[in-house]
Design a protein around this motif. Structure first.
Motif, PDB file in Angstrom:
ATOM      1  N   ILE A 239       0.838  -1.204   0.000  1.00  0.00           N
ATOM      2  CA  ILE A 239       0.000   0.000   0.000  1.00  0.00           C
ATOM      3  C   ILE A 239       0.873   1.254   0.000  1.00  0.00           C
ATOM      4  N   SER A 240       1.948   1.228   0.766  1.00  0.00           N
ATOM      5  CA  SER A 240       2.876   2.365   0.797  1.00  0.00           C
ATOM      6  C   SER A 240       3.531   2.583  -0.563  1.00  0.00           C
ATOM      7  N   THR A 241       3.793   1.498  -1.279  1.00  0.00           N
ATOM      8  CA  THR A 241       4.368   1.621  -2.615  1.00  0.00           C
ATOM      9  C   THR A 241       3.395   2.314  -3.553  1.00  0.00           C
ATOM     10  N   TYR A 242       2.116   1.899  -3.514  1.00  0.00           N
ATOM     11  CA  TYR A 242       1.104   2.562  -4.334  1.00  0.00           C
ATOM     12  C   TYR A 242       1.061   4.057  -4.026  1.00  0.00           C
ATOM     13  N   LEU A 243       1.025   4.384  -2.738  1.00  0.00           N
ATOM     14  CA  LEU A 243       0.881   5.775  -2.323  1.00  0.00           C
ATOM     15  C   LEU A 243       2.111   6.604  -2.704  1.00  0.00           C
ATOM     16  N   GLY A 244       3.302   6.065  -2.419  1.00  0.00           N
ATOM     17  CA  GLY A 244       4.517   6.803  -2.737  1.00  0.00           C
ATOM     18  C   GLY A 244       4.677   7.041  -4.223  1.00  0.00           C
ATOM     19  N   SER A 245       4.381   6.031  -5.023  1.00  0.00           N
ATOM     20  CA  SER A 245       4.487   6.176  -6.477  1.00  0.00           C
ATOM     21  C   SER A 245       3.500   7.220  -6.989  1.00  0.00           C
ATOM     22  N   GLY A 246       2.263   7.172  -6.498  1.00  0.00           N
ATOM     23  CA  GLY A 246       1.260   8.138  -6.944  1.00  0.00           C
ATOM     24  C   GLY A 246       1.615   9.568  -6.588  1.00  0.00           C
ATOM     25  N   LEU A 247       2.108   9.788  -5.373  1.00  0.00           N
ATOM     26  CA  LEU A 247       2.478  11.138  -4.961  1.00  0.00           C
ATOM     27  C   LEU A 247       3.631  11.683  -5.799  1.00  0.00           C
ATOM     28  N   GLN A 248       4.617  10.840  -6.100  1.00  0.00           N
ATOM     29  CA  GLN A 248       5.737  11.317  -6.909  1.00  0.00           C
ATOM     30  C   GLN A 248       5.313  11.587  -8.351  1.00  0.00           C
ATOM     31  N   LEU A 249       4.370  10.790  -8.871  1.00  0.00           N
ATOM     32  CA  LEU A 249       3.897  11.026 -10.234  1.00  0.00           C
ATOM     33  C   LEU A 249       3.038  12.293 -10.335  1.00  0.00           C
ATOM     34  N   PHE A 250       2.560  12.815  -9.197  1.00  0.00           N
ATOM     35  CA  PHE A 250       1.914  14.128  -9.207  1.00  0.00           C
ATOM     36  C   PHE A 250       2.901  15.174  -9.723  1.00  0.00           C
ATOM     37  N   VAL A 251       4.140  15.053  -9.280  1.00  0.00           N
ATOM     38  CA  VAL A 251       5.185  15.992  -9.698  1.00  0.00           C
ATOM     39  C   VAL A 251       5.456  15.851 -11.191  1.00  0.00           C
ATOM     40  N   ALA A 252       5.650  14.619 -11.650  1.00  0.00           N
ATOM     41  CA  ALA A 252       5.913  14.388 -13.066  1.00  0.00           C
ATOM     42  C   ALA A 252       4.747  14.869 -13.924  1.00  0.00           C
ATOM     43  N   GLY A 253       3.517  14.615 -13.459  1.00  0.00           N
ATOM     44  CA  GLY A 253       2.337  15.040 -14.215  1.00  0.00           C
ATOM     45  C   GLY A 253       2.230  16.547 -14.331  1.00  0.00           C
ATOM     46  N   ALA A 254       2.576  17.242 -13.263  1.00  0.00           N
ATOM     47  CA  ALA A 254       2.546  18.704 -13.300  1.00  0.00           C
ATOM     48  C   ALA A 254       3.553  19.248 -14.309  1.00  0.00           C
ATOM     49  N   LEU A 255       4.757  18.683 -14.306  1.00  0.00           N
ATOM     50  CA  LEU A 255       5.780  19.137 -15.252  1.00  0.00           C
ATOM     51  C   LEU A 255       5.395  18.813 -16.689  1.00  0.00           C
ATOM     52  N   LEU A 256       4.877  17.615 -16.910  1.00  0.00           N
ATOM     53  CA  LEU A 256       4.481  17.218 -18.256  1.00  0.00           C
ATOM     54  C   LEU A 256       3.456  18.175 -18.852  1.00  0.00           C
ATOM     55  N   ALA A 345      12.175  13.237 -11.291  1.00  0.00           N
ATOM     56  CA  ALA A 345      10.728  13.349 -11.071  1.00  0.00           C
ATOM     57  C   ALA A 345       9.993  12.033 -11.260  1.00  0.00           C
ATOM     58  N   GLY A 346      10.413  11.223 -12.235  1.00  0.00           N
ATOM     59  CA  GLY A 346       9.767   9.927 -12.462  1.00  0.00           C
ATOM     60  C   GLY A 346      10.622   8.759 -12.049  1.00  0.00           C
ATOM     61  N   GLY A 347      11.639   9.007 -11.230  1.00  0.00           N
ATOM     62  CA  GLY A 347      12.606   7.973 -10.879  1.00  0.00           C
ATOM     63  C   GLY A 347      12.058   6.794 -10.113  1.00  0.00           C
ATOM     64  N   VAL A 348      10.916   6.950  -9.444  1.00  0.00           N
ATOM     65  CA  VAL A 348      10.372   5.831  -8.669  1.00  0.00           C
ATOM     66  C   VAL A 348       9.603   4.832  -9.528  1.00  0.00           C
ATOM     67  N   SER A 349       9.338   5.151 -10.787  1.00  0.00           N
ATOM     68  CA  SER A 349       8.475   4.289 -11.607  1.00  0.00           C
ATOM     69  C   SER A 349       9.014   2.870 -11.727  1.00  0.00           C
ATOM     70  N   GLY A 350      10.293   2.724 -12.081  1.00  0.00           N
ATOM     71  CA  GLY A 350      10.870   1.392 -12.210  1.00  0.00           C
ATOM     72  C   GLY A 350      10.936   0.639 -10.900  1.00  0.00           C
ATOM     73  N   PRO A 351      11.525   1.224  -9.850  1.00  0.00           N
ATOM     74  CA  PRO A 351      11.577   0.528  -8.565  1.00  0.00           C
ATOM     75  C   PRO A 351      10.199   0.187  -8.007  1.00  0.00           C
TER      76      PRO A 351
END
Length: 444
Positions: A239-256, A345-351
């Motif tokens: 669950i923490s992985t889902y949450l952490g990935s989603g929060l970090q992708l907020f940053v990538a989405g804003a930049l995109l 910004a998207g570095g957590v996607s693979g891990p």
């Protein structure tokens, strides 16, 4: 030893290839990656024409943000049911149908005469793209060994950034020289060509022949070989992985979404030149996905728990660099910090994809990766364009983007919590696998 498989109503006797005959998995990876490029070319081309649509249809920043946000919202709403359907009825079939739909919807956008019609087209782009990332990643993960998964998942997900680069830069150039409608039309044509190529070269039978041993699964839920869907949410670590990935992708989405408009406004560049400059930073996001995935695989080769440490570091680096960038005046120094922040910004996607694959049963892997993508969409990619757009209407675009790095800090905190419970998550999976095996043995 031979294996009989059904392919297009014909039964073919094939010898199972050895693990050394590894060309076909790379062919599949290349085609799935190419379609990922098409996915995000179709999704992000609209960002390149924001300045044109804003002037032509008299739209607010919130309206513009919704044209991107509606795609991510539909991904969030539909990804889970479509991923479950793909696990049960065929991942290859779902990939083909998805790509055909988003290409057709992108072509519809080329003929839109109003904001409302464009929103409808973008709605169906989102429906088509909803489960592509999760299903594609599940196919790739199933074809390769675990020690390659963070790198390959990161590389696959980086297709989103590279596709965005092409969509934004090429879309901007086409829009300025031929009109914005041709920008959408070109993306649709590319998508249709790739659909035909994928359908010609890839099928379920050949995928089954090259599947990695730890992804071999029983296709029937009735025989006890399939793990329950409730296990996708069992344990703090996953669950923490889902949450952490989603929060970090907020940053990538804003930049995109907003970098083309940011450089257009603050660097006084025409839409085509703004799109090209913004594309450099989107490219850095994609390079970072690949690079961070490789770093994560390297440091965790002997200890998979180190994927957590590397992911936390990526989030914090992104936060510091982007906060600094948007605190500076426009200029060379700001662009340097912005580039560094974009890289992480998207570095957590693979891990994150690798961690979820390690924490969930192979029989529901598309559903598991779909859940990661669901979190990325509902927590990150869907709200980011709209939230930043609404804030920009009140405090300016620079002020809105200055707040965005807070999401990276929250992502790091979620991953710290997940790391503490990783061992418990692995224990839960071991028990689930054993119970599934026992149930299957009892049934047979």
């Amino acid at each position: 030893m031979g294996l009989s498989v059904a392919d297009d109503d014909k039964t073919v006797d094939l010898a199972r290839p050895s693990r050394s005959s590894g060309l076909y998995p790379w062919v599949v990876f290349s085609l799935i990656f190419a379609l990922m490029l098409s996915d995000y070319m179709s999704r992000q081309v609209v960002s390149a024409v924001f300045p044109i649509l804003k002037a032509e249809w008299d739209l607010s920043d919130a309206h513009l943000g919704s044209l991107t946000g509606i795609v991510a919202l539909m991904v969030g709403v539909l990804i889970f049911p479509l991923s479950v359907a793909a696990d049960r009825w065929g991942r290859v079939r779902m990939l083909v149908a998805s790509a055909a739909l988003w290409s057709a919807a992108t072509l519809f956008c080329a003929f839109a005469d109003s904001y409302g019609e464009m929103l409808v087209g973008r709605f169906f782009v989102g429906v088509g793209e909803a489960a592509y990332g999760s299903i594609g990643a599940a196919v790739i993960v199933g074809l390769f060994a675990p020690e390659r998964r963070a790198s390959l998942t990161g590389a696959f997900m980086s297709g989103a950034m590279f596709g965005s680069v092409v969509g934004v830069s090429l879309g901007g150039v086409i829009a300025v020289n031929f009109g914005w409608r041709w920008a959408f039309g070109a993306m649709a044509i590319i998508g249709f060509v790739l659909v035909v190529a994928f359908r010609t070269l890839v099928n379920e039978s050949r995928i089954a022949l090259y599947r990695h041993p730890d992804d071999v699964q029983t296709p029937s839920a009735a025989d006890g070989g399939r793990a329950p869907l409730s296990s996708l949410f069992k344990g703090v670590a996953v669950i923490s992985t889902y949450l952490g990935s989603g929060l970090q992708l907020f940053v990538a989405g804003a930049l995109l979404t907003w970098l083309p408009s940011y450089v257009n406004r603050y660097y006084d560049l025409a839409p085509d030149r703004a799109a090209l400059l913004a594309a450099v930073f989107v490219l850095l996001i994609g390079i970072g996905m690949v690079g961070c995935g490789m770093i994560s695989d390297s440091v965790s080769r002997l200890d998979h728990s180190k994927r957590w440490t590397s992911s936390i570091g990526f989030c914090l680096a992104s936060a510091v660099l982007l906060f600094t960038a948007f605190s500076l005046e426009p200029g060379t120094l700001q662009l340097i910090f912005l580039g560094g922040g974009a890289f992480f910004a998207g570095g957590v996607s693979g891990p994150a994809g690798a961690l979820v694959a390690n924490l969930t049963h192979a029989s529901i892997r598309a559903s598991a990766i779909g859940t990661v993508t669901l979190a990325n969409s509902l927590i990150g990619l869907a709200p980011a364009p709209v939230v930043v757009g609404a804030l920009a209407d009140r405090v300016g675009l620079n002020g809105a983007l200055h707040v965005v790095p807070v999401a990276s800090v929250l992502a790091a905190l979620a991953l710290v919590i997940g790391n503490r419970y990783y061992a418990a998550g692995l224990k839960n999976l071991s028990e689930l696998t054993q119970n599934s095996t026992n149930d299957r043995s009892a049934t047979t």
